[in-house]
Enzyme design. Structure first.
Site, PDB file in Angstrom:
ATOM      1  N   LYS A  10       0.839  -1.184  -0.130  1.00  0.00           N
ATOM      2  CA  LYS A  10       0.052   0.071  -0.041  1.00  0.00           C
ATOM      3  C   LYS A  10       1.010   1.209  -0.056  1.00  0.00           C
ATOM      4  O   LYS A  10       2.144   1.279   0.381  1.00  0.00           O
ATOM      5  CB  LYS A  10      -0.806  -0.111   1.143  1.00  0.00           C
ATOM      6  CG  LYS A  10      -1.829  -0.902   1.199  1.00  0.00           C
ATOM      7  CD  LYS A  10      -2.895  -1.196   2.399  1.00  0.00           C
ATOM      8  CE  LYS A  10      -3.886  -2.293   2.380  1.00  0.00           C
ATOM      9  NZ  LYS A  10      -5.120  -2.034   3.381  1.00  0.00           N
ATOM     10  N   TYR A  50     -12.260  -2.026  -3.666  1.00  0.00           N
ATOM     11  CA  TYR A  50     -12.864  -1.919  -2.155  1.00  0.00           C
ATOM     12  C   TYR A  50     -14.162  -2.001  -2.373  1.00  0.00           C
ATOM     13  O   TYR A  50     -14.816  -1.690  -1.283  1.00  0.00           O
ATOM     14  CB  TYR A  50     -12.245  -1.129  -1.497  1.00  0.00           C
ATOM     15  CG  TYR A  50     -10.889  -1.435  -0.907  1.00  0.00           C
ATOM     16  CD1 TYR A  50     -10.693  -2.413   0.023  1.00  0.00           C
ATOM     17  CD2 TYR A  50      -9.698  -0.731  -0.889  1.00  0.00           C
ATOM     18  CE1 TYR A  50      -9.507  -2.934   0.531  1.00  0.00           C
ATOM     19  CE2 TYR A  50      -8.587  -1.086  -0.752  1.00  0.00           C
ATOM     20  CZ  TYR A  50      -8.383  -2.009   0.256  1.00  0.00           C
ATOM     21  OH  TYR A  50      -6.982  -2.510   0.444  1.00  0.00           O
ATOM     22  N   PHE A  58     -15.478   3.671   6.995  1.00  0.00           N
ATOM     23  CA  PHE A  58     -13.943   4.105   6.831  1.00  0.00           C
ATOM     24  C   PHE A  58     -13.746   4.092   5.109  1.00  0.00           C
ATOM     25  O   PHE A  58     -12.873   4.202   4.645  1.00  0.00           O
ATOM     26  CB  PHE A  58     -12.897   2.953   7.073  1.00  0.00           C
ATOM     27  CG  PHE A  58     -12.957   1.618   7.264  1.00  0.00           C
ATOM     28  CD1 PHE A  58     -12.733   1.372   6.052  1.00  0.00           C
ATOM     29  CD2 PHE A  58     -13.576   1.011   8.143  1.00  0.00           C
ATOM     30  CE1 PHE A  58     -12.663  -0.261   5.814  1.00  0.00           C
ATOM     31  CE2 PHE A  58     -13.906  -0.545   7.872  1.00  0.00           C
ATOM     32  CZ  PHE A  58     -13.504  -1.283   6.880  1.00  0.00           C
ATOM     33  N   ARG A  86      -1.758 -14.379   4.477  1.00  0.00           N
ATOM     34  CA  ARG A  86      -2.611 -13.779   5.336  1.00  0.00           C
ATOM     35  C   ARG A  86      -1.649 -13.868   6.949  1.00  0.00           C
ATOM     36  O   ARG A  86      -1.757 -12.927   7.736  1.00  0.00           O
ATOM     37  CB  ARG A  86      -4.165 -14.515   5.721  1.00  0.00           C
ATOM     38  CG  ARG A  86      -4.904 -13.964   4.501  1.00  0.00           C
ATOM     39  CD  ARG A  86      -5.413 -12.521   4.389  1.00  0.00           C
ATOM     40  NE  ARG A  86      -5.983 -12.159   5.653  1.00  0.00           N
ATOM     41  CZ  ARG A  86      -6.610 -10.990   5.507  1.00  0.00           C
ATOM     42  NH1 ARG A  86      -6.985 -10.119   4.602  1.00  0.00           N
ATOM     43  NH2 ARG A  86      -7.265 -10.746   6.599  1.00  0.00           N
ATOM     44  N   THR A  92      -5.377  -6.899  11.081  1.00  0.00           N
ATOM     45  CA  THR A  92      -5.426  -5.832  10.281  1.00  0.00           C
ATOM     46  C   THR A  92      -5.006  -4.521  10.987  1.00  0.00           C
ATOM     47  O   THR A  92      -4.346  -3.502  10.303  1.00  0.00           O
ATOM     48  CB  THR A  92      -7.206  -5.390  10.252  1.00  0.00           C
ATOM     49  OG1 THR A  92      -7.539  -6.663   9.604  1.00  0.00           O
ATOM     50  CG2 THR A  92      -7.588  -4.348   9.213  1.00  0.00           C
ATOM     51  N   ARG A 103       2.588  -6.418   8.954  1.00  0.00           N
ATOM     52  CA  ARG A 103       2.000  -5.112   9.556  1.00  0.00           C
ATOM     53  C   ARG A 103       2.553  -4.697  10.825  1.00  0.00           C
ATOM     54  O   ARG A 103       2.322  -3.278  10.993  1.00  0.00           O
ATOM     55  CB  ARG A 103       0.448  -5.337   9.472  1.00  0.00           C
ATOM     56  CG  ARG A 103      -0.367  -5.184   8.122  1.00  0.00           C
ATOM     57  CD  ARG A 103      -1.584  -5.962   8.183  1.00  0.00           C
ATOM     58  NE  ARG A 103      -2.256  -5.723   6.926  1.00  0.00           N
ATOM     59  CZ  ARG A 103      -3.719  -6.250   6.806  1.00  0.00           C
ATOM     60  NH1 ARG A 103      -4.106  -7.194   7.507  1.00  0.00           N
ATOM     61  NH2 ARG A 103      -4.201  -6.078   5.668  1.00  0.00           N
ATOM     62  N   ASN A 113      -2.181   0.308   6.798  1.00  0.00           N
ATOM     63  CA  ASN A 113      -1.511  -1.042   7.277  1.00  0.00           C
ATOM     64  C   ASN A 113      -0.420  -1.696   6.194  1.00  0.00           C
ATOM     65  O   ASN A 113      -0.402  -2.871   6.484  1.00  0.00           O
ATOM     66  CB  ASN A 113      -2.698  -1.781   7.838  1.00  0.00           C
ATOM     67  CG  ASN A 113      -3.610  -2.371   6.931  1.00  0.00           C
ATOM     68  OD1 ASN A 113      -3.580  -1.834   5.821  1.00  0.00           O
ATOM     69  ND2 ASN A 113      -4.708  -3.131   7.322  1.00  0.00           N
ATOM     70  N   HIS A 116      -2.026  -5.637   1.517  1.00  0.00           N
ATOM     71  CA  HIS A 116      -3.420  -6.055   1.573  1.00  0.00           C
ATOM     72  C   HIS A 116      -2.973  -7.520   0.841  1.00  0.00           C
ATOM     73  O   HIS A 116      -2.072  -7.872   0.396  1.00  0.00           O
ATOM     74  CB  HIS A 116      -4.144  -5.623   0.244  1.00  0.00           C
ATOM     75  CG  HIS A 116      -5.174  -6.324  -0.186  1.00  0.00           C
ATOM     76  ND1 HIS A 116      -6.462  -6.353   0.500  1.00  0.00           N
ATOM     77  CD2 HIS A 116      -5.401  -7.339  -1.018  1.00  0.00           C
ATOM     78  CE1 HIS A 116      -7.302  -7.227  -0.109  1.00  0.00           C
ATOM     79  NE2 HIS A 116      -6.721  -7.920  -1.082  1.00  0.00           N
ATOM     80  N   GLU A 127      -9.692 -10.604  -7.265  1.00  0.00           N
ATOM     81  CA  GLU A 127      -8.889  -9.551  -7.176  1.00  0.00           C
ATOM     82  C   GLU A 127      -7.851  -9.615  -8.173  1.00  0.00           C
ATOM     83  O   GLU A 127      -7.030  -8.515  -8.493  1.00  0.00           O
ATOM     84  CB  GLU A 127      -8.386  -9.436  -5.770  1.00  0.00           C
ATOM     85  CG  GLU A 127      -9.403  -9.099  -4.697  1.00  0.00           C
ATOM     86  CD  GLU A 127      -8.794  -9.138  -3.239  1.00  0.00           C
ATOM     87  OE1 GLU A 127      -9.698  -8.821  -2.427  1.00  0.00           O
ATOM     88  OE2 GLU A 127      -7.661  -9.834  -2.940  1.00  0.00           O
TER      89      GLU A 127
HETATM   90  P1  IDP Z   1      -8.013  -6.821   5.975  1.00  0.00           P
HETATM   91  O1  IDP Z   1      -7.180  -6.019   5.016  1.00  0.00           O
HETATM   92  O2  IDP Z   1      -7.231  -7.290   7.125  1.00  0.00           O
HETATM   93  O3  IDP Z   1      -8.736  -7.947   5.195  1.00  0.00           O
HETATM   94  P2  IDP Z   1     -10.671  -5.560   6.052  1.00  0.00           P
HETATM   95  O4  IDP Z   1     -11.462  -5.779   7.184  1.00  0.00           O
HETATM   96  O5  IDP Z   1     -10.942  -6.456   4.929  1.00  0.00           O
HETATM   97  O6  IDP Z   1      -9.196  -5.962   6.674  1.00  0.00           O
HETATM   98  O7  IDP Z   1     -10.559  -4.061   5.764  1.00  0.00           O
HETATM   99  C1  IDP Z   1      -9.931  -3.544   4.422  1.00  0.00           C
HETATM  100  C2  IDP Z   1      -9.152  -2.580   4.712  1.00  0.00           C
HETATM  101  O8  IDP Z   1      -9.617  -1.405   5.213  1.00  0.00           O
HETATM  102  C3  IDP Z   1      -7.849  -2.823   5.946  1.00  0.00           C
HETATM  103  O9  IDP Z   1      -6.980  -3.558   5.293  1.00  0.00           O
HETATM  104  C4  IDP Z   1      -7.605  -1.386   6.263  1.00  0.00           C
HETATM  105  O10 IDP Z   1      -6.681  -0.583   5.214  1.00  0.00           O
HETATM  106  C5  IDP Z   1      -9.052  -0.698   6.177  1.00  0.00           C
HETATM  107  N1  IDP Z   1      -9.686  -0.669   7.463  1.00  0.00           N
HETATM  108  C6  IDP Z   1     -10.378  -1.823   8.005  1.00  0.00           C
HETATM  109  N2  IDP Z   1     -10.670  -1.347   9.265  1.00  0.00           N
HETATM  110  C7  IDP Z   1     -10.666  -0.122   9.615  1.00  0.00           C
HETATM  111  C8  IDP Z   1     -11.150   0.717  10.507  1.00  0.00           C
HETATM  112  O11 IDP Z   1     -11.517   0.447  11.385  1.00  0.00           O
HETATM  113  N3  IDP Z   1     -10.749   1.902  10.189  1.00  0.00           N
HETATM  114  C9  IDP Z   1     -10.253   2.224   9.006  1.00  0.00           C
HETATM  115  N4  IDP Z   1      -9.518   1.755   8.032  1.00  0.00           N
HETATM  116  C10 IDP Z   1     -10.061   0.062   8.374  1.00  0.00           C
HETATM  117 MG    MG Z   2     -10.043  -8.139   3.831  1.00  0.00          MG
END
Ligand code: IDP
Ligand code: MG
Length: 140
Positions: A10, A50, A58, A86, A92, A103, A113, A116, A127
């Protein structure tokens, strides 16, 4: 099972000059990089990627972040590639991610973070196809 998964370094991690260190983690975990390119998403392209999160609070901030600078998208291949990736990404939220995960080491906050990784076989297929044609993926 031999699988493919989509990875994104990212914008925050690209700005930290961490591309090489992150790709090294994938290779050290036995994942093979079978496609890779650097791109700069438009806001609309980030929203398309997304779309599954469009109702989340968010979403707007996330897609602004993802279109704020270049990213490195890649396809990783290997045994259980989706779960392996993963596991080495970590949780996350970087502060909740295990020590030694990508991360934890390069994430900025729960949104920015660093990386992805696809979360399952169906999302991985979708994807990968969002960014790569079959012709761009090495098969030998
Ligand atoms: P993941 O990337 O670990 O699978 P997801 O829940 O699929 O997590 O969320 C996608 C992306 O959205 C995350 O990687 C992060 O960049 C962002 N994200 C997730 N939860 C939050 C939040 O609570 N606040 C802000 N951004 C978030
Ligand atoms: Mg995800």
């Amino acid at each position: 099972m031999n699988e493919r998964t989509l990875s994104i370094v990212k914008p925050d991690a690209v700005k930290k000059n961490a591309i090489g260190d992150i790709l090294r983690r994938f290779e050290s975990a036995g994942l093979k990089i079978v496609a890779a390119k650097m791109i700069f998403l438009s806001k609309a392209e980030a929203q398309g990627f997304y779309a599954v999160h469009k109702e989340r609070p968010f979403f707007d901030s996330l897609t602004t972040f993802m279109s704020s600078g270049p990213i490195l998208v890649s396809v990783l291949e290997g045994e259980d590639a989706i779960q392996t990736n993963r596991r080495i990404l970590g949780a996350t939220d970087p502060v909740k991610a295990d020590a030694g995960t990508i991360r934890r080491d390069w994430g900025t906050d729960v949104e920015k973070n660093a990386v992805h990784g696809s979360d399952g076989p169906d999302t991985a297929r979708w994807e990968i196809a969002y960014f790569f044609s079959e012709l761009e993926i090495q098969t030998r």
